[in-house]
Design an enzyme around this catalytic site. Structure first.
Site, PDB file in Angstrom:
ATOM      1  N   ARG A  68       0.858  -1.180   0.000  1.00 23.40           N
ATOM      2  CA  ARG A  68       0.000   0.000   0.000  1.00 23.40           C
ATOM      3  C   ARG A  68       0.898   1.235   0.000  1.00 23.40           C
ATOM      4  NH1 ARG A  68      -2.097  -3.652   3.741  1.00 23.40           N
ATOM      5  NH2 ARG A  68      -4.266  -4.324   3.360  1.00 23.40           N
ATOM      6  N   LYS A  93      -3.311  -1.567   8.528  1.00 22.33           N
ATOM      7  CA  LYS A  93      -4.662  -2.138   8.601  1.00 22.33           C
ATOM      8  C   LYS A  93      -4.670  -3.514   9.263  1.00 22.33           C
ATOM      9  CE  LYS A  93      -6.683   0.381   4.724  1.00 22.33           C
ATOM     10  NZ  LYS A  93      -7.506   0.309   3.486  1.00 22.33           N
ATOM     11  N   HIS A 158      -2.839   2.174  -5.495  1.00 22.37           N
ATOM     12  CA  HIS A 158      -3.416   0.894  -5.057  1.00 22.37           C
ATOM     13  C   HIS A 158      -3.567  -0.083  -6.219  1.00 22.37           C
ATOM     14  CE1 HIS A 158      -4.787  -0.934  -1.352  1.00 22.37           C
ATOM     15  NE2 HIS A 158      -5.745  -1.552  -2.029  1.00 22.37           N
ATOM     16  N   ARG A 161      -0.829  -2.627  -6.015  1.00 21.43           N
ATOM     17  CA  ARG A 161      -1.086  -3.739  -5.085  1.00 21.43           C
ATOM     18  C   ARG A 161      -2.011  -4.771  -5.735  1.00 21.43           C
ATOM     19  NH1 ARG A 161      -1.177  -5.637   0.143  1.00 21.43           N
ATOM     20  NH2 ARG A 161      -3.182  -6.272   1.017  1.00 21.43           N
ATOM     21  N   HIS A 184      -3.274 -10.335   3.930  1.00 16.89           N
ATOM     22  CA  HIS A 184      -4.708 -10.240   4.177  1.00 16.89           C
ATOM     23  C   HIS A 184      -5.102 -11.039   5.426  1.00 16.89           C
ATOM     24  CE1 HIS A 184      -5.549  -9.422  -0.358  1.00 16.89           C
ATOM     25  NE2 HIS A 184      -5.457  -8.302   0.317  1.00 16.89           N
ATOM     26  N   TYR A 193      -8.628 -12.110  -6.501  1.00 15.93           N
ATOM     27  CA  TYR A 193      -7.579 -12.244  -7.508  1.00 15.93           C
ATOM     28  C   TYR A 193      -7.687 -13.573  -8.248  1.00 15.93           C
ATOM     29  CZ  TYR A 193      -5.734  -8.290  -4.922  1.00 15.93           C
ATOM     30  OH  TYR A 193      -5.604  -7.074  -4.306  1.00 15.93           O
TER      31      TYR A 193
END
Length: 207
Positions: A68, A93, A158, A161, A184, A193
Site C-alpha cells: 500500500r 490495517k 493501489h 497492489r 490479508h 484475484y
C-alpha cells in the site's frame, strides 16, 4: 372572539450548495488493477523524470510486494537485508507481516538508491530535501507516469497492489500463500484475484 395577534411566518429559503457525490471507483474505471505490461510501461515512463531511478524503484517495489502507499512511504532500510536478499514487510490495517524475497533487478536498484541517497535517511524513499516521501507525492507521481505511459485511464498507487495479486494469481499460486504474501487477514480479500485469474479457465477448451 378576539383575533389572534400571532402571525404565520414563512420559513426562510436557504440556499445550500449540494456537493456532487463521487462515483465509485468501479464506475470510473473498467478495472482496478494493472497488467504486467502496463506496470512495465509505468516503469519506462519514469525514466525521463528528474529522479527517475527513485521513482521507478518505488513503482517496482510497490508492485513486487503488493505494498500500500502508506507501507511504501514508511519503508526503512532496516527492513531490507541485502545479504539474504529479503524484505521484511510490515503491513498497515492490522495486516499480517511477512518476509519476501527480493529479485536481482530490484536488489540492484535498491543498492544504487542507498548508495546515491543524499542526504542519508533511515527511510528508503525520500524527497530531494531528505524528508520521507509522502503518500500524496507517490499518488501524484503514479498518476503522471500513467498519463505519460498513455494508459487511457487515471492510474493510482493501489492499482499496483492489485496488480501484484492479479499477476501472482495468474501464475497459479495457491490462494493461502497469496493471502500470506499480501498480508490479508480475511481470505475473501484474496479470493478476488483468483476469481479474476484467466488460469482458472486454462483447460476449458482442451480435449
Amino acid at each position: 372572539m378576539a383575533k389572534s395577534h400571532l402571525k404565520l411566518v414563512k420559513p426562510s429559503t436557504v440556499n445550500r450548495t449540494v456537493t456532487p457525490k463521487r462515483l465509485p471507483n468501479a464506475d470510473l474505471r473498467t478495472r482496478e488493477y494493472l497488467t504486467e505490461a502496463e506496470v512495465e510501461r509505468l516503469l519506462e515512463a519514469t525514466k525521463g523524470n528528474r529522479w527517475g531511478h527513485r521513482d521507478g524503484t518505488m513503482i517496482l517495489v510497490a508492485y513486487r510486494h503488493g505494498l500500500r502507499a502508506a507501507e511504501l512511504a514508511d519503508l526503512r532500510w532496516d527492513q531490507i537485508d541485502f545479504a539474504t536478499a529479503t524484505l521484511h514487510v510490515r503491513r498497515v490495517k492490522q495486516g499480517s507481516p511477512s518476509t519476501h524475497p527480493i529479485l536481482g533487478d530490484e536488489l540492484r536498484r535498491l543498492r544504487r538508491l542507498q548508495r546515491e541517497q543524499e542526504p542519508k535517511s533511515p527511510f528508503v524513499f525520500t524527497s530531494e530535501r531528505g524528508a520521507p516521501f509522502t503518500t500524496a507525492g507517490f499518488a501524484r507521481m503514479v498518476e503522471r507516469a500513467g498519463a505519460q505511459a498513455d494508459l487511457g485511464f487515471k492510474a493510482h498507487p493501489h492499482m499496483l497492489r492489485h496488480a501484484c495479486g492479479f499477476a501472482l494469481a495468474s501464475k497459479g499460486h495457491d490462494t493461502r500463500a497469496l493471502q500470506a504474501y499480501l498480508g490479508h487477514k480475511n481470505i475473501q480479500h484474496t479470493v478476488r484475484y483468483t476469481e479474476l485469474s484467466p488460469s482458472r479457465f486454462r483447460n476449458f477448451w482442451r480435449d
